[in-house]
Design a protein around this motif. Sequence first.
Motif, PDB file in Angstrom:
ATOM      1  N   TYR A  18       0.694  -0.981  -0.313  1.00 15.73           N
ATOM      2  CA  TYR A  18      -0.003   0.295  -0.032  1.00 15.73           C
ATOM      3  C   TYR A  18       1.029   0.921  -0.070  1.00 15.73           C
ATOM      4  O   TYR A  18       0.504   2.018  -0.923  1.00 15.73           O
ATOM      5  CB  TYR A  18      -0.879   0.261   1.027  1.00 15.73           C
ATOM      6  CG  TYR A  18      -1.466   1.642   1.459  1.00 15.73           C
ATOM      7  CD1 TYR A  18      -2.755   1.630   0.678  1.00 15.73           C
ATOM      8  CD2 TYR A  18      -0.960   2.132   2.348  1.00 15.73           C
ATOM      9  CE1 TYR A  18      -3.870   2.861   0.774  1.00 15.73           C
ATOM     10  CE2 TYR A  18      -1.715   3.991   2.136  1.00 15.73           C
ATOM     11  CZ  TYR A  18      -2.869   3.806   1.584  1.00 15.73           C
ATOM     12  OH  TYR A  18      -3.344   5.640   1.578  1.00 15.73           O
ATOM     13  N   TRP A  19       1.885   1.766   0.480  1.00 13.31           N
ATOM     14  CA  TRP A  19       2.399   2.537   1.058  1.00 13.31           C
ATOM     15  C   TRP A  19       4.048   2.136  -0.176  1.00 13.31           C
ATOM     16  O   TRP A  19       4.054   3.944  -0.292  1.00 13.31           O
ATOM     17  CB  TRP A  19       3.531   2.302   2.373  1.00 13.31           C
ATOM     18  CG  TRP A  19       2.663   2.733   3.523  1.00 13.31           C
ATOM     19  CD1 TRP A  19       2.327   1.383   4.699  1.00 13.31           C
ATOM     20  CD2 TRP A  19       1.825   3.791   3.973  1.00 13.31           C
ATOM     21  NE1 TRP A  19       1.057   2.207   5.352  1.00 13.31           N
ATOM     22  CE2 TRP A  19       0.948   3.277   4.988  1.00 13.31           C
ATOM     23  CE3 TRP A  19       1.740   4.861   2.936  1.00 13.31           C
ATOM     24  CZ2 TRP A  19      -0.148   4.163   5.937  1.00 13.31           C
ATOM     25  CZ3 TRP A  19       1.116   6.303   4.338  1.00 13.31           C
ATOM     26  CH2 TRP A  19       0.092   5.704   4.947  1.00 13.31           C
ATOM     27  N   GLN A  20       4.010   1.733  -0.441  1.00 12.17           N
ATOM     28  CA  GLN A  20       4.897   1.911  -2.047  1.00 12.17           C
ATOM     29  C   GLN A  20       4.090   1.849  -3.334  1.00 12.17           C
ATOM     30  O   GLN A  20       4.171   2.976  -3.790  1.00 12.17           O
ATOM     31  CB  GLN A  20       5.619  -0.146  -2.551  1.00 12.17           C
ATOM     32  CG  GLN A  20       6.055   0.182  -3.269  1.00 12.17           C
ATOM     33  CD  GLN A  20       7.162   0.702  -3.887  1.00 12.17           C
ATOM     34  OE1 GLN A  20       8.015   0.563  -3.084  1.00 12.17           O
ATOM     35  NE2 GLN A  20       7.993   1.784  -4.278  1.00 12.17           N
ATOM     36  N   ASN A  21       2.656   1.710  -3.468  1.00 19.27           N
ATOM     37  CA  ASN A  21       1.372   2.498  -4.123  1.00 19.27           C
ATOM     38  C   ASN A  21       1.926   3.835  -4.201  1.00 19.27           C
ATOM     39  O   ASN A  21       0.947   4.751  -5.347  1.00 19.27           O
ATOM     40  CB  ASN A  21       0.749   1.639  -4.504  1.00 19.27           C
ATOM     41  CG  ASN A  21       0.729   0.625  -4.942  1.00 19.27           C
ATOM     42  OD1 ASN A  21       1.158  -0.248  -5.881  1.00 19.27           O
ATOM     43  ND2 ASN A  21      -0.393  -0.350  -4.377  1.00 19.27           N
ATOM     44  N   GLN A  22       1.990   4.854  -2.793  1.00 16.70           N
ATOM     45  CA  GLN A  22       1.752   5.786  -2.945  1.00 16.70           C
ATOM     46  C   GLN A  22       3.224   6.717  -2.554  1.00 16.70           C
ATOM     47  O   GLN A  22       3.162   8.249  -3.118  1.00 16.70           O
ATOM     48  CB  GLN A  22       2.031   6.118  -1.192  1.00 16.70           C
ATOM     49  CG  GLN A  22       0.478   5.293  -0.447  1.00 16.70           C
ATOM     50  CD  GLN A  22      -0.686   5.598  -1.085  1.00 16.70           C
ATOM     51  OE1 GLN A  22      -1.113   7.045  -1.218  1.00 16.70           O
ATOM     52  NE2 GLN A  22      -1.230   5.156  -1.248  1.00 16.70           N
ATOM     53  N   ALA A  61      15.525   8.052  11.525  1.00 15.97           N
ATOM     54  CA  ALA A  61      13.937   9.336  11.027  1.00 15.97           C
ATOM     55  C   ALA A  61      13.761   8.904   9.465  1.00 15.97           C
ATOM     56  O   ALA A  61      13.095   9.162   8.816  1.00 15.97           O
ATOM     57  CB  ALA A  61      14.552  10.756  11.324  1.00 15.97           C
ATOM     58  N   VAL A  62      15.616   8.332   8.560  1.00 12.57           N
ATOM     59  CA  VAL A  62      14.730   8.510   7.166  1.00 12.57           C
ATOM     60  C   VAL A  62      14.025   7.202   6.766  1.00 12.57           C
ATOM     61  O   VAL A  62      13.525   8.097   5.595  1.00 12.57           O
ATOM     62  CB  VAL A  62      17.094   7.669   6.837  1.00 12.57           C
ATOM     63  CG1 VAL A  62      16.605   7.850   5.423  1.00 12.57           C
ATOM     64  CG2 VAL A  62      18.034   8.800   6.860  1.00 12.57           C
ATOM     65  N   GLY A  63      14.181   5.572   7.496  1.00 14.23           N
ATOM     66  CA  GLY A  63      13.369   5.013   7.491  1.00 14.23           C
ATOM     67  C   GLY A  63      14.165   4.499   6.069  1.00 14.23           C
ATOM     68  O   GLY A  63      15.070   3.891   5.848  1.00 14.23           O
ATOM     69  N   ARG A  64      13.381   3.072   5.389  1.00 15.22           N
ATOM     70  CA  ARG A  64      13.744   1.839   4.576  1.00 15.22           C
ATOM     71  C   ARG A  64      12.136   1.306   4.405  1.00 15.22           C
ATOM     72  O   ARG A  64      11.444   1.585   4.321  1.00 15.22           O
ATOM     73  CB  ARG A  64      14.497   1.097   5.894  1.00 15.22           C
ATOM     74  CG  ARG A  64      12.866  -0.125   6.627  1.00 15.22           C
ATOM     75  CD  ARG A  64      13.791  -1.025   6.733  1.00 15.22           C
ATOM     76  NE  ARG A  64      12.666  -1.646   7.724  1.00 15.22           N
ATOM     77  CZ  ARG A  64      11.655  -2.428   7.821  1.00 15.22           C
ATOM     78  NH1 ARG A  64      12.004  -2.570   6.280  1.00 15.22           N
ATOM     79  NH2 ARG A  64      10.776  -3.326   8.194  1.00 15.22           N
ATOM     80  N   GLY A  65      13.402   1.327   3.146  1.00 15.12           N
ATOM     81  CA  GLY A  65      12.574   0.816   1.878  1.00 15.12           C
ATOM     82  C   GLY A  65      11.228   1.411   2.079  1.00 15.12           C
ATOM     83  O   GLY A  65      11.618   2.732   1.379  1.00 15.12           O
ATOM     84  N   PRO A  66       9.917   1.305   1.202  1.00 13.53           N
ATOM     85  CA  PRO A  66       8.323   2.588   0.912  1.00 13.53           C
ATOM     86  C   PRO A  66       8.624   3.127   2.582  1.00 13.53           C
ATOM     87  O   PRO A  66       7.512   4.395   2.039  1.00 13.53           O
ATOM     88  CB  PRO A  66       7.366   1.587   0.907  1.00 13.53           C
ATOM     89  CG  PRO A  66       7.840   0.659   1.564  1.00 13.53           C
ATOM     90  CD  PRO A  66       9.058   0.116   2.338  1.00 13.53           C
TER      91      PRO A  66
END
Length: 481
Positions: free
Chosen positions: A56-60, A89-94
């Motif tokens: 879902y988040w990848q599609n955003q 706070a960079v995040g990973r993946g999507p």
Amino acid sequence: MKSRPLLIILSTCCLASASSSFSKPRPNSKLRLHQVSVIHRHGDRSPITPMKDEDYWQNQLPDPRVLDGISKGTSLIRPPGGGPKKHGAVGRGPFGQLTMMGLLQMISLGERLKEELEHSHDDSDVDESHSFVNRGKLFTPNKPLHPSRVKVMSTDFPRTVQSVQAVLTGLFPDAANLENAPIEIDLQQTNSYFIPDPQPRQYKHQLALERHLSNRPHLRKKEVKLQELAHRVTDALEGHLGEGAKGVSFGIGEEKDASLANKRQPLAWAQLAEILVCLHSRELLPSALSEEDVQAVSDHVAWRWFENLRHPVLAKSAMWKFASRLVENMQRKADEHDRHVGAESDSMEMVVEEYEQECIEEPWLCIYSAHDSTLIGLLCVLQLEQPAEWPEYGSALKVELIGEEDGDRPTKALQHWVRFSLNGQVLRSTWLVDDNNETATMVPLDRLADMIESEHELFEEEGANDSGLKYSWKDGLLKEH
């Protein structure tokens, strides 16, 4: 002898007192905008905390071809040794990535800036009914908005880099402008001082200072009162969290305490808030949570950040380097202007114009792409009034350098002033009052420079030594006593 209060803030420069007054620009003066700095938050993003529904988040997120398009005409400048250590706070993946919605927000911000800063008439436009020359616009047909007059810096996060590339797309809709004169985006060491919670901190005692401030009685009391909310929201989100969600750590006063690793703890407040905002904006809140819960968590996070960062010792420790850069840039621009004034004949004006063309100008427009924590940190270190709401995605703090000129001699600079605004709302400077005892909407540049360099001390009743001095800020350094 009266006992010393538990916590005393002592400023060695008398800047916060009611006696710190100044004169406003003279009624018959004309004001000219010399430089604008824009510090913006990135656009809408996916949650930093990993969630279960990765698809879902990848599609955003924007299509890679879109990202390639906005990157044209820009070049990223990193230090020779490579990029910085990855921040939590960079995040990973999507996760932690700029969404398509966020990209469009930032293009719109660039378009608004273009409209706000460009004037359709030449730079001799003086409207007697308006206090500002060129109606307060920075660029004119004679001195137009051009990539050579713009300086850009960003934290080295994909979402902030892409955000400022989108801003430049809106600012320069004619792609040829950037292809012929690419804009460098300086990423060098910005992760270490563009945010108040770099990993590691700028000063070795900053984490201890954050914990000290977070343990003040009124903060502890409120934490106890809201523990039930923190646990309830954490439990409601449990089934939505992805792998590694509980290992995420960021925020002022919210670094993980290793001594509590074996105890059941709710997610940190900053983490709860960022998840809820992302879910709520997409109507994905768990059924057990309400809009009131989202607001309560967000309000508490804002209160905690401001309550800690408003302390001048922490504010200077966290954001002094960035604030000093802003002030120094304005001082250089003001000095540059003062060197070029006084051309009273046509021949002298030609000499000055030729000199300007041969020399590298100080930037007219400085854009800094950063985070909500950056804006909060700057509001605190600059001692500006607190906004009614937490800065939303795409929020922009504008810092304007304004020259006061004699009405009869438009090029003569009498004083340089600074004005601050957040999303179009002028912010008053709480550390300085005018002759009517009202907080200032514009402050003299030299007074602002003095305030940024002022010293501060923090005392505690039971301190590390007889004087009770706990921490001090002096000469750009945080010291623990």
